[in-house]
Design an enzyme around this catalytic site. Sequence first.
Site, PDB file in Angstrom:
ATOM      1  CG  HIS A  69      -0.915   7.363   7.038  1.00  0.00           C
ATOM      2  ND1 HIS A  69      -1.973   6.797   7.698  1.00  0.00           N
ATOM      3  CD2 HIS A  69       0.167   6.586   7.330  1.00  0.00           C
ATOM      4  CE1 HIS A  69      -1.569   5.733   8.355  1.00  0.00           C
ATOM      5  NE2 HIS A  69      -0.268   5.588   8.163  1.00  0.00           N
TER       6      HIS A  69
ATOM      7  CG  HIS B  96      -0.337   0.049   2.528  1.00  0.00           C
ATOM      8  ND1 HIS B  96       0.125  -1.062   3.172  1.00  0.00           N
ATOM      9  CD2 HIS B  96      -0.080   1.093   3.369  1.00  0.00           C
ATOM     10  CE1 HIS B  96       0.633  -0.725   4.346  1.00  0.00           C
ATOM     11  NE2 HIS B  96       0.533   0.591   4.479  1.00  0.00           N
TER      12      HIS B  96
END
Length: 257
Positions: free
Chosen positions: A79, A73
């Site tokens: 994030h 990923h």
Amino acid sequence: MSTLNMLVSGLASGAVRIVDLTHTLDPDFPVIVLPPEFGQCARFRMEEVSAYDHRGPAWKWHNISMSEHTGTHFDAPSHWISGKDVPNGSVDEIPAEAFVGPVVVIDCSKGAAENDDFELTPEIIAGWESDHGRIPADAWVLMRTDWSKRRGAEYLNMRADGPHSPGPTPEAIRFLIEERNIRGFGTETVGTDAGQGAHYVPPYPAHYFLHGAGKYGLQCLANLDQLPATGAVLIAAPLKIKNGTGSPLRVLAMVAE
């Protein structure tokens, strides 16, 4: 012949080889485990909707669910708290040209085989550059550890004090960002940080420094042993999720034979 025609010709002739750096998504693939007081990353799940039967006589398909950060990923700047205000910080906002670029591979596999907590340091980077030349600006830097050859419990390598896996020191990741201006950093482990990365200052320094600087992360890569130290081109395009902090993706490398 145009540049694109030369590329197509190279792919057709085998002069350019595609290396798949992606693990297969399945329910058994390990995901990061956080302390129980925090929310947890969801594993991959797939539910059959129809299979050429009464539910859909001419088609087969599935519903799937997972975390943005499951399997091989991509980590976007948004994030991490350090990157929450970075412009174009979510996967849908990142310019498409950022997903294709040069890649260098720093081979740490021998050290990782001898020490589960092996660290990538500025000294190792300096040694790599003495052999291969200066890391170019805007390149992906991948830390090869051969960790992707592990399976099951050995992959997370959990102990009483948490996971143990290799990763960069705070000084190494800062050097790559501040002195080499890399595009992003990738690993074969479940995160861009070492398993014991919570004990660094700041905690999880790869996440903190990368995303605060608007850089990207790749995790759970495979087949890095098939890439040269320099010269390959990486293709890593996440799903275009609105406000997404990351995404599973298919990571490919083009290698000249």
